[in-house]
Design a protein around this motif. Structure first.
Motif, PDB file in Angstrom:
ATOM      1  N   VAL A  34       0.856  -1.190   0.000  1.00  0.00           N
ATOM      2  CA  VAL A  34       0.000   0.000   0.000  1.00  0.00           C
ATOM      3  C   VAL A  34       0.890   1.237   0.000  1.00  0.00           C
ATOM      4  O   VAL A  34       2.060   1.173   0.387  1.00  0.00           O
ATOM      5  N   SER A  35       0.313   2.369  -0.409  1.00  0.00           N
ATOM      6  CA  SER A  35       1.108   3.597  -0.543  1.00  0.00           C
ATOM      7  C   SER A  35       0.907   4.571   0.611  1.00  0.00           C
ATOM      8  O   SER A  35       1.373   5.705   0.547  1.00  0.00           O
ATOM      9  N   ASN A  53      -6.348  -0.026  -0.261  1.00  0.00           N
ATOM     10  CA  ASN A  53      -6.176   0.595  -1.576  1.00  0.00           C
ATOM     11  C   ASN A  53      -7.509   1.076  -2.143  1.00  0.00           C
ATOM     12  O   ASN A  53      -7.589   2.152  -2.753  1.00  0.00           O
ATOM     13  N   LYS A  57      -8.617   4.311  -0.229  1.00  0.00           N
ATOM     14  CA  LYS A  57      -7.838   5.472  -0.653  1.00  0.00           C
ATOM     15  C   LYS A  57      -8.323   5.988  -2.010  1.00  0.00           C
ATOM     16  O   LYS A  57      -8.505   7.198  -2.214  1.00  0.00           O
ATOM     17  N   THR A  58      -8.560   5.075  -2.945  1.00  0.00           N
ATOM     18  CA  THR A  58      -9.044   5.470  -4.271  1.00  0.00           C
ATOM     19  C   THR A  58     -10.425   6.113  -4.195  1.00  0.00           C
ATOM     20  O   THR A  58     -10.673   7.156  -4.803  1.00  0.00           O
TER      21      THR A  58
END
Length: 318
Positions: free
Chosen positions: A76-77, A243, A246-247
């Motif tokens: 994950v970022s 993810n 977050k998107t």
């Protein structure tokens, strides 16, 4: 964390699903067999089903896959903090809002003070569910957060669909259902001042493989294991959820609720069904007709199509 290190080490060994003797565990951890027994009792208080057989040792009722900080962070970022035993993932982030990067995540194996909507307790046994919270800085301010729990619900179900898990539905305003039973709950807490960015903490608790005799739950519930025929990779599930969240939150900042109405209505558990909306002493009965761009629930009543932004929904007659 240090105070639970021995218990976590015991669980790490038992996670393979095989028997391990008290002597073996004691040698691994440099503690006595009596100390092992004491720690096992503490683990059982977390809701973990461990049994012992004389001459064989201790064994989990079923194998357990523990969450892995390194794997989570590598895929994950956003910053991810894994705290195996915690009071509340939401409260942990709420207490640190000024220090967090938007998108920061706290995830746990066990919550001693998990909470749901309206201050209700969220039962959080160790290692068999998923407890995850994300901090998000919303530049549009608190007024822009209207309907955010709906966006989060869409993101979670779409993440499950990416993993091939079908049949999960949404219940307005903040629950996930499987076959008319609660699978997961969403809790959005916020702080901020008028004219400034809103600080949001978005929490989710999802039942994955919870024991049928789990105490403290007052409504019909389901587990994700009911919807799949294979074992659930808890780490991959958490990664996909993070993810997806977050998107979706990034999209929401651009489109608002407009970009999510059709996506939510596709997943509405009660769409086209007769429901009752309970608001204190008042009840509204009609046919569920989805949501609008303000995140309000639409109900077709004897008086026509009506919109409501508060209350609790259930199927009529339940």
């Amino acid at each position: 964390m240090k105070e639970h290190a021995v218990k976590l080490a015991i669980l790490d060994t038992l996670a393979d699903g095989y028997f391990h003797s008290g002597e073996e565990l004691g040698e691994q951890l440099n503690i006595s067999r009596a100390a092992v027994s004491k720690h096992v009792k503490g683990i059982q208080e977390w809701g973990v089903d461990i049994f012992s057989v004389p001459g064989k040792g201790y064994k989990l009722a079923g194998s357990m896959q523990l969450l892995n900080q390194q794997r989570l962070q590598s895929e994950v970022s956003v910053p991810v903090e894994l705290i195996p035993v915690i009071g509340s993932t939401n409260q942990h982030l709420m207490d640190r809002i000024g220090l967090l990067q938007s998108g920061s995540v706290c995830i746990a194996e066990y919550q001693s003070q998990g909470r749901g909507r309206r201050g209700r307790e969220w039962v959080s046994p160790f290692g068999c569910n998923l407890y995850l919270s994300m901090y998000w800085r919303l530049e549009a301010g608190m007024a822009g957060a209207m309907g955010l729990s709906l966006v989060v619900g869409v993101a979670i179900v779409e993440a499950l669909e990416k993993l091939g898990i079908e049949g999960i539905k949404l219940k307005w305003p903040n629950d996930l259902y499987y076959r008319d039973k609660k699978l997961a709950g969403i809790l959005v807490e916020m702080s901020g001042q008028a004219g400034a960015a809103a600080h949001l903490v978005i929490g989710m608790g999802m039942n994955l493989k919870m024991a049928t005799n789990t105490q403290g739950i007052t409504q019909p519930w389901s587990c994700l294991a009911d919807a799949v025929e294979h074992d659930i990779d808890r780490n991959q599930l958490a990664i996909t959820l993070i993810n997806s969240l977050k998107t979706a939150l990034s999209e929401y900042e651009i489109t608002g609720m407009q970009g999510f109405v059709e996506r939510w209505n596709r997943l509405d558990n009660y769409l086209g069904r007769e429901i009752r909306l309970i608001m204190g002493e008042r009840e509204v009965i009609g046919i569920s007709s989805g949501i609008n761009e303000q995140g309000a629930v639409l109900i077709n009543t004897d008086n026509g199509l009506e919109t409501y932004i508060g209350g609790e929904i259930s199927l009529r007659g339940i």
